[in-house]
Write a protein that holds these residues in place. Structure first.
Motif, PDB file in Angstrom:
ATOM      1  N   LEU A  11       0.787  -1.223   0.000  1.00 23.02           N
ATOM      2  CA  LEU A  11       0.000   0.000   0.000  1.00 23.02           C
ATOM      3  C   LEU A  11       0.822   1.276   0.000  1.00 23.02           C
ATOM      4  CD1 LEU A  11      -2.885  -1.033   2.401  1.00 23.02           C
ATOM      5  CD2 LEU A  11      -2.885  -0.989  -0.084  1.00 23.02           C
ATOM      6  N   VAL A  12       1.858   1.335   0.829  1.00 23.59           N
ATOM      7  CA  VAL A  12       2.630   2.577   0.910  1.00 23.59           C
ATOM      8  C   VAL A  12       3.290   2.884  -0.422  1.00 23.59           C
ATOM      9  CG1 VAL A  12       4.608   3.714   1.972  1.00 23.59           C
ATOM     10  CG2 VAL A  12       3.018   2.409   3.387  1.00 23.59           C
ATOM     11  N   LEU A  19       0.414   9.247  -5.932  1.00 21.38           N
ATOM     12  CA  LEU A  19       0.490  10.675  -5.646  1.00 21.38           C
ATOM     13  C   LEU A  19       1.623  11.336  -6.430  1.00 21.38           C
ATOM     14  CD1 LEU A  19      -0.109  10.572  -1.793  1.00 21.38           C
ATOM     15  CD2 LEU A  19      -1.734  11.250  -3.562  1.00 21.38           C
ATOM     16  N   ARG A  20       2.738  10.640  -6.538  1.00 18.66           N
ATOM     17  CA  ARG A  20       3.858  11.186  -7.306  1.00 18.66           C
ATOM     18  C   ARG A  20       3.462  11.385  -8.764  1.00 18.66           C
ATOM     19  NH1 ARG A  20       8.821   7.389  -8.592  1.00 18.66           N
ATOM     20  NH2 ARG A  20       7.109   6.489  -9.782  1.00 18.66           N
ATOM     21  N   ASP A  21       2.710  10.413  -9.326  1.00 17.38           N
ATOM     22  CA  ASP A  21       2.271  10.540 -10.711  1.00 17.38           C
ATOM     23  C   ASP A  21       1.379  11.755 -10.906  1.00 17.38           C
ATOM     24  OD1 ASP A  21       1.976   6.936 -11.384  1.00 17.38           O
ATOM     25  OD2 ASP A  21       3.707   8.303 -11.414  1.00 17.38           O
ATOM     26  N   GLN A  22       0.531  12.036  -9.928  1.00 14.32           N
ATOM     27  CA  GLN A  22      -0.324  13.215 -10.017  1.00 14.32           C
ATOM     28  C   GLN A  22       0.503  14.495 -10.048  1.00 14.32           C
ATOM     29  OE1 GLN A  22      -3.836  13.208 -10.193  1.00 14.32           O
ATOM     30  NE2 GLN A  22      -3.567  11.020 -10.482  1.00 14.32           N
ATOM     31  N   ILE A  23       1.585  14.500  -9.260  1.00 19.70           N
ATOM     32  CA  ILE A  23       2.429  15.693  -9.185  1.00 19.70           C
ATOM     33  C   ILE A  23       3.289  15.834 -10.431  1.00 19.70           C
ATOM     34  CG2 ILE A  23       4.344  16.768  -7.933  1.00 19.70           C
ATOM     35  CD1 ILE A  23       3.190  15.441  -5.383  1.00 19.70           C
ATOM     36  N   THR A  24       4.008  14.764 -10.792  1.00 20.88           N
ATOM     37  CA  THR A  24       4.907  14.862 -11.948  1.00 20.88           C
ATOM     38  C   THR A  24       4.130  14.997 -13.255  1.00 20.88           C
ATOM     39  OG1 THR A  24       5.050  12.437 -12.141  1.00 20.88           O
ATOM     40  CG2 THR A  24       6.714  13.545 -10.779  1.00 20.88           C
ATOM     41  N   ARG A  56       5.467  11.357   3.469  1.00 23.24           N
ATOM     42  CA  ARG A  56       6.837  11.458   3.980  1.00 23.24           C
ATOM     43  C   ARG A  56       7.835  11.057   2.898  1.00 23.24           C
ATOM     44  NH1 ARG A  56       6.283   8.542   8.344  1.00 23.24           N
ATOM     45  NH2 ARG A  56       5.735  10.337   9.605  1.00 23.24           N
ATOM     46  N   ALA A  57       7.493  10.021   2.136  1.00 21.73           N
ATOM     47  CA  ALA A  57       8.367   9.589   1.048  1.00 21.73           C
ATOM     48  C   ALA A  57       8.476  10.663  -0.026  1.00 21.73           C
ATOM     49  CB  ALA A  57       7.840   8.285   0.439  1.00 21.73           C
ATOM     50  N   LEU A  58       7.358  11.286  -0.350  1.00 23.16           N
ATOM     51  CA  LEU A  58       7.364  12.347  -1.360  1.00 23.16           C
ATOM     52  C   LEU A  58       8.144  13.566  -0.885  1.00 23.16           C
ATOM     53  CD1 LEU A  58       3.648  12.136  -2.536  1.00 23.16           C
ATOM     54  CD2 LEU A  58       5.662  11.369  -3.794  1.00 23.16           C
TER      55      LEU A  58
END
Length: 229
Positions: A11-12, A19-24, A56-58
């Motif tokens: 899941l993480v 979320l990263r895909d949404q940002i990049t 936190r990872a992002l």
């Protein structure tokens, strides 16, 4: 902004990637405030703790920043590194820490307790590992793990053997990822050949100190490469 529900596992990592895909991809531009943890958890189909770890990872990748009392904001649309590779590398490092805690002592016990039959099985597993050097990464990793499993079994501790058996699938995936990330077989199809031969000979000779030292040195070398990358 709609986000499809995630598959159950892992899941993480999935939440981070989504979320990263949404940002990049530009859906959330620089300066945009992300939805709150509760909203993200609901849309992703995960718990708030999973969302928190993903954020936190992002943040570690330099994409977002938490501002006390205000929320989490996008501060960059390109990660500081290949974040997927970074997460895999971190996971492999965790695997290696567990190996050091468990397997180094296991080979010491194996050297002290091995029987003649154990040595025969271990030597056969080493030959299989050498043969697998001419095959793909997955068969080579399987042969490598099989060798280590025979040594752990030679410790004649059923709890230790069960622990290694439970750990084996995680170890297998970690090793396959490691071979790819570090390009371990690019220059040599049988990485660690000499170290494994020394390990087997130390176990066969009944020398716990030499066996433990041989494995620890090999694991330390690999972990150092992971940390430098």
């Amino acid at each position: 902004m709609a986000l499809d529900a995630l598959r159950p596992s892992p899941l993480v990592e999935q939440a981070t990637e989504r979320l990263r895909d949404q940002i990049t991809g530009g859906q959330w531009g620089i300066g945009t405030k992300l939805p709150g943890e509760t909203t993200l958890a609901k849309t992703l189909g995960v718990g708030r703790s999973t969302v928190r770890e993903a954020l936190r990872a992002l943040a570690g990748a330099g994409l977002v920043q938490a501002r006390q009392g205000a929320g989490v904001f996008v501060i960059a649309t390109l990660p500081q590194e290949d974040w997927a590779a970074g997460m895999r590398r971190a996971a492999i490092t965790d695997v290696y820490e567990v190996r050091m805690l468990v397997e180094v002592e296991a080979v010491r016990l194996a050297a002290a307790r091995r029987t003649a039959d154990d040595v025969t099985v271990i030597r056969a597993a080493l030959r299989r590992r050498q043969e697998a050097a001419g095959e793909g990464d997955a068969p080579f990793v399987d042969a490598d793990i099989a060798l280590h499993a025979t040594i752990v079994a030679a410790a004649h501790n059923p709890v230790l053997t069960s622990l290694f058996t439970e750990f084996r699938p995680v170890l297998r995936q970690g090793l396959i990822d490691m071979v790819e990330l570090l390009g371990l077989r690019d220059a040599h199809s049988d990485p660690g050949a000499d170290a494994h031969a020394v390990l087997v000979e130390a176990v066969a000779a009944g020398d716990p100190d030499a066996a433990g030292r041989a494995l620890l040195e090999e694991l330390e070398r690999t972990r150092a490469r992971l940390e430098r990358r």
